[in-house]
Design an enzyme around this catalytic site. Structure first.
Site, PDB file in Angstrom:
ATOM      1  N   SER A  39     -35.164  13.131  -5.548  1.00  0.00           N
ATOM      2  CA  SER A  39     -34.369  14.317  -5.235  1.00  0.00           C
ATOM      3  C   SER A  39     -34.441  14.651  -3.745  1.00  0.00           C
ATOM      4  O   SER A  39     -35.496  14.536  -3.113  1.00  0.00           O
ATOM      5  CB  SER A  39     -34.879  15.511  -6.038  1.00  0.00           C
ATOM      6  OG  SER A  39     -34.148  16.675  -5.736  1.00  0.00           O
ATOM      7  N   LYS A  63     -30.088  16.435  -5.398  1.00  0.00           N
ATOM      8  CA  LYS A  63     -30.922  17.370  -4.669  1.00  0.00           C
ATOM      9  C   LYS A  63     -31.182  18.569  -5.580  1.00  0.00           C
ATOM     10  O   LYS A  63     -30.528  18.712  -6.617  1.00  0.00           O
ATOM     11  CB  LYS A  63     -30.238  17.819  -3.378  1.00  0.00           C
ATOM     12  CG  LYS A  63     -28.980  18.661  -3.612  1.00  0.00           C
ATOM     13  CD  LYS A  63     -28.291  19.019  -2.309  1.00  0.00           C
ATOM     14  CE  LYS A  63     -29.196  19.835  -1.411  1.00  0.00           C
ATOM     15  NZ  LYS A  63     -29.616  21.095  -2.039  1.00  0.00           N
ATOM     16  N   ASN A  87     -41.462  17.820   6.023  1.00  0.00           N
ATOM     17  CA  ASN A  87     -40.145  18.427   5.906  1.00  0.00           C
ATOM     18  C   ASN A  87     -40.267  19.875   5.451  1.00  0.00           C
ATOM     19  O   ASN A  87     -41.097  20.215   4.612  1.00  0.00           O
ATOM     20  CB  ASN A  87     -39.246  17.619   4.961  1.00  0.00           C
ATOM     21  CG  ASN A  87     -39.100  18.241   3.593  1.00  0.00           C
ATOM     22  OD1 ASN A  87     -38.366  19.196   3.404  1.00  0.00           O
ATOM     23  ND2 ASN A  87     -39.839  17.709   2.625  1.00  0.00           N
ATOM     24  N   ASN A 144     -37.706  21.517 -10.872  1.00  0.00           N
ATOM     25  CA  ASN A 144     -38.556  21.569  -9.686  1.00  0.00           C
ATOM     26  C   ASN A 144     -39.286  22.908  -9.640  1.00  0.00           C
ATOM     27  O   ASN A 144     -38.743  23.912  -9.198  1.00  0.00           O
ATOM     28  CB  ASN A 144     -37.708  21.373  -8.428  1.00  0.00           C
ATOM     29  CG  ASN A 144     -38.544  21.354  -7.162  1.00  0.00           C
ATOM     30  OD1 ASN A 144     -39.767  21.472  -7.195  1.00  0.00           O
ATOM     31  ND2 ASN A 144     -37.872  21.218  -6.030  1.00  0.00           N
ATOM     32  N   CYS A 147     -41.897  22.995  -5.310  1.00  0.00           N
ATOM     33  CA  CYS A 147     -41.576  22.898  -3.893  1.00  0.00           C
ATOM     34  C   CYS A 147     -42.507  23.798  -3.084  1.00  0.00           C
ATOM     35  O   CYS A 147     -42.606  24.999  -3.353  1.00  0.00           O
ATOM     36  CB  CYS A 147     -40.135  23.302  -3.636  1.00  0.00           C
ATOM     37  SG  CYS A 147     -39.682  23.219  -1.895  1.00  0.00           S
ATOM     38  N   ILE A 210     -45.228  12.846  -7.940  1.00  0.00           N
ATOM     39  CA  ILE A 210     -45.528  14.219  -7.536  1.00  0.00           C
ATOM     40  C   ILE A 210     -44.478  14.720  -6.548  1.00  0.00           C
ATOM     41  O   ILE A 210     -43.682  13.929  -6.027  1.00  0.00           O
ATOM     42  CB  ILE A 210     -46.926  14.298  -6.844  1.00  0.00           C
ATOM     43  CG1 ILE A 210     -46.976  13.286  -5.694  1.00  0.00           C
ATOM     44  CG2 ILE A 210     -48.024  14.085  -7.852  1.00  0.00           C
ATOM     45  CD1 ILE A 210     -48.242  13.328  -4.843  1.00  0.00           C
TER      46      ILE A 210
END
Length: 326
Positions: A39, A63, A87, A144, A147, A210
């Site tokens: 992703s 994404k 990032n 997700n 993050c 992960i």
């Protein structure tokens, strides 16, 4: 001995490749090989997903998709070296309406399975986003919750608490219907196996392990300031592979190998991919390496996996999954 990055690039004839079965069938969905676009890498439009498939990926992941438009962080958002990438893009997205357009287009002519990754700022919005996206019929839903740049009201990702992670899982499963739900886990916890077990109890169909490590920071020596506008960012690249291997092994052991795992973290070569599979991964996500080895990294990794399997007498790649545990 691990083969150095970028140096092992073997292209094999179709006849040789056919001698090893690289396909994987997960929850009734067949992937022609275990490699999957991770992703956030080229995962924006239907045309980019098809391009990845043309370069050999066995599947693609979108994404992270938000319910509504999400701005993300200001530049600079990425810094990369030969060993790692930081990032802090902040997961920008145009929202569900744009997702309907792109996923709808892709599903009309789908060369490989599509995994739709979703993200939200609350349990309620996870459910709303999931409900909207499963209507588009992706093969898997990847949730997700991990993050490092997007956190819940308590100042931490949902993946850092077993109760929070299980609450999201329960809410998403309530609206997901027959679409398998994979929970994307964070390495930044003391016991990733316990988090996975909590999600499994609420019906998770699999895991992605992960997400990025950290967050980390890089400082410019001349300005003496953090390079990223957000100061910190998630760490990816070859340096995190040992952490990914350990986390995948922990998740596999905690769930007794009963739930499939999409393994991600520092995969650059076929040997890297096989190592994650031995730890327990059924599919292998590739992200940072796309930028370093190019779009053909999926073909390269598959060729390298095939070469190793040929040498070791492995006929079916599925034999490798969880091998370290037996």
């Amino acid at each position: 001995m691990t083969i150095p990055r970028f140096e092992f690039q073997i292209f094999l004839s179709d006849a040789t490749i056919a001698a090893v079965n690289l396909s994987q069938t997960i929850h009734g969905v067949t992937f022609r090989n275990p490699t999957v676009l991770a992703s956030g890498i080229w995962g924006i439009t239907a045309s980019s997903w098809r391009r990845v498939a043309q370069h050999g990926a066995g599947g693609v992941t979108t994404k992270s998709l938000w319910l509504r438009k999400h701005k993300g962080h200001p530049n600079p958002t990425i810094i990369s070296t030969a060993h790692w990438t930081l990032n802090a893009v902040g997961v920008p997205d145009a929202g569900v309406e744009k997702a309907r357009e792109e996923i709808g287009d892709y599903m009309k002519e789908k060369p490989v399975p599509l995994i739709a990754n979703i993200i939200a700022d609350s349990v309620e919005n996870y459910a709303k986003t999931a409900e909207a996206i499963v209507a588009l019929r992706p093969d898997f839903l990847e949730v997700n919750i991990s993050c490092p740049n997007v956190e819940d009201e308590f100042g931490r990702p949902f993946a850092c608490s077993a109760s929070d992670a299980s609450a999201v899982t329960k809410a998403v499963k309530a609206v997901s219907g027959k679409t398998p739900v994979f929970i994307k886990l964070s390495p930044n916890v003391s016991d990733i196996g316990a988090i996975a077990s909590a999600c499994a109890e609420e019906g998770a169909d699999g895991f992605t392990a992960i997400n990025t490590v950290g967050p980390g920071m890089a400082i410019d020596l001349r300005s003496r300031k953090p390079i990223l506008a957000n100061r910190v960012g998630g760490l990816s690249g070859p340096s995190i592979k040992p952490i990914a291997v350990r986390c995948i092994a922990d998740v596999y052991a905690a769930t007794e190998g009963k739930l499939p795992i999409i393994g991600i973290g520092g995969v650059y070569t076929g040997e890297d991919a096989l190592e994650l599979m031995l730890a327990g991964a059924s599919l292998i996500g590739i992200g940072t390496a796309v930028g370093d080895r190019g779009a053909d990294v999926f073909k390269l990794v598959c060729s390298e996996m095939t070469a190793w399997c040929e040498a070791e007498g492995v006929k079916n790649i599925g034999e490798m999954v969880g091998g370290m545990h037996t």
